[in-house]
Write an enzyme that holds these catalytic residues in place. Structure first.
Site, PDB file in Angstrom:
ATOM      1  N   CYS A   1      -0.461   3.820  -6.503  1.00 15.39           N
ATOM      2  CA  CYS A   1      -1.440   3.192  -5.618  1.00 15.39           C
ATOM      3  C   CYS A   1      -1.668   1.795  -6.194  1.00 15.39           C
ATOM      4  O   CYS A   1      -1.851   1.660  -7.411  1.00 15.39           O
ATOM      5  CB  CYS A   1      -2.740   3.990  -5.619  1.00 15.39           C
ATOM      6  SG  CYS A   1      -4.109   3.145  -4.798  1.00 15.39           S
TER       7      CYS A   1
ATOM      8  N   CYS B   1       0.867  -1.174   0.000  1.00 11.97           N
ATOM      9  CA  CYS B   1       0.000   0.000   0.000  1.00 11.97           C
ATOM     10  C   CYS B   1       0.901   1.220   0.000  1.00 11.97           C
ATOM     11  O   CYS B   1       1.699   1.414   0.925  1.00 11.97           O
ATOM     12  CB  CYS B   1      -0.882  -0.010   1.248  1.00 11.97           C
ATOM     13  SG  CYS B   1      -1.923   1.440   1.404  1.00 11.97           S
TER      14      CYS B   1
HETATM   15  N1  DGL Z   1      -3.731   0.400  -2.456  1.00 19.66           N
HETATM   16  C1  DGL Z   1      -3.589   1.530  -1.557  1.00 19.66           C
HETATM   17  C2  DGL Z   1      -2.376   2.352  -1.972  1.00 19.66           C
HETATM   18  O1  DGL Z   1      -1.523   1.824  -2.666  1.00 19.66           O
HETATM   19  C3  DGL Z   1      -4.903   2.237  -1.526  1.00 19.66           C
HETATM   20  C4  DGL Z   1      -5.060   3.149  -0.401  1.00 19.66           C
HETATM   21  C5  DGL Z   1      -6.484   3.415  -0.024  1.00 19.66           C
HETATM   22  O2  DGL Z   1      -7.107   2.526   0.573  1.00 19.66           O
HETATM   23  O3  DGL Z   1      -6.931   4.541  -0.255  1.00 19.66           O
HETATM   24  O4  DGL Z   1      -2.222   3.487  -1.601  1.00 19.66           O
END
Ligand code: DGL
Length: 246
Positions: free
Chosen positions: A174, A74
């Site tokens: 993301c 993340c």
């Molecule tokens: N997959 C997460 C990232 O890479 C998403 C974050 C979220 O939940 O907003 O930032």
């Protein structure tokens, strides 16, 4: 040399599954545990303190379950909580995804970065890309649109024309965003980079071949994540409740 026996993967939701799926396909003998914290998703619009508290709780549970090597799949947690987590859990091996992702950018290239609000506000990508011209844009609703399995047209309308898409490289900062990389390709003329390739290279060097024992946990509704995975990956995955990890 450090060798990973069981790799923990941590994200707020489907972004973590995309990394897990990539690794499972590439390394069938890798043992993994994925935690998708869908109860608290999306993370990207929360404050730094909230994200640190949520991430602390997740790491504590991994540690209690005997999983001491965790890939923070993340960007948001990597941007605002990685140092805090490393200080809080000095005996764990914790890797953030941002350093791994930027390893692909040639020196001096101009780079657009799309990410969550928290990642953009942290300036984490710009800090590690100091020798490049960078421009960032927060796509504050995109994680929600992806988790809700919105259609391609809705997502395309959301990605309004912007300079961020027209640098030499576009970083999908993301882990949810590669799930709609074909939509980014329609709005961008840049070379699009995400974390999947460098993560494969990173894990290949460190893991100890096991039995390919893998499990997926969510703090949300397991049947819901099973359905999302079926729709997006056409893959049947049994999902367990995070509370049952102990
Ligand atoms: N997959 C997460 C990232 O890479 C998403 C974050 C979220 O939940 O907003 O930032």
């Amino acid at each position: 040399m450090l060798q990973i026996k069981t790799l923990g993967i941590y994200d707020s939701g489907l972004g973590g599954f995309s990394i897990y799926h990539e690794l499972k396909t590439t390394f069938p003998d890798l043992d993994m545990v994925l935690f998708a914290d869908q109860l608290n998703a999306p993370y990207g619009n929360k404050s730094k303190e909230e994200i640190q508290t949520i991430a602390f709780e997740a790491m504590f549970r991994f540690q209690q379950a005997g999983i001491d090597s965790v890939l923070i799949a993340c960007n948001t947690v990597s941007a605002v909580a990685l140092d805090f987590l490393r200080e809080s859990f000095p005996d764990m091996n914790l890797w953030g995804i941002i350093d791994i992702t930027v390893s692909q950018v040639p020196i001096g290239a101009s780079v657009g970065i799309v990410a969550t609000q928290a990642t953009v506000d942290s300036g984490a990508y710009q800090k590690v890309l100091q020798s490049s011209f960078t421009i960032q844009k927060a796509l504050v609703d995109l994680v929600g649109l992806i988790e809700n399995l919105e259609d391609i047209d809705t997502i395309k309308q959301y990605l309004v024309n912007d300079d961020v898409y027209n640098q030499d490289y576009l970083i999908l900062g993301c882990t949810h965003y590669p799930l709609v990389s074909d939509v980014f390709e329609t709005v961008s003329r840049a070379i699009i980079l995400d974390s999947r390739l460098p993560i494969r290279q990173f894990v290949e060097k460190l893991y100890l071949p096991g039995e390919g024992k893998t499990s997926v946990f969510t703090s949300g509704e397991p049947a819901h994540l099973t359905n999302q995975i079926k729709s997006l990956f056409n893959y049947d995955e049994e999902v367990l409740e995070w509370n049952s990890l102990f």
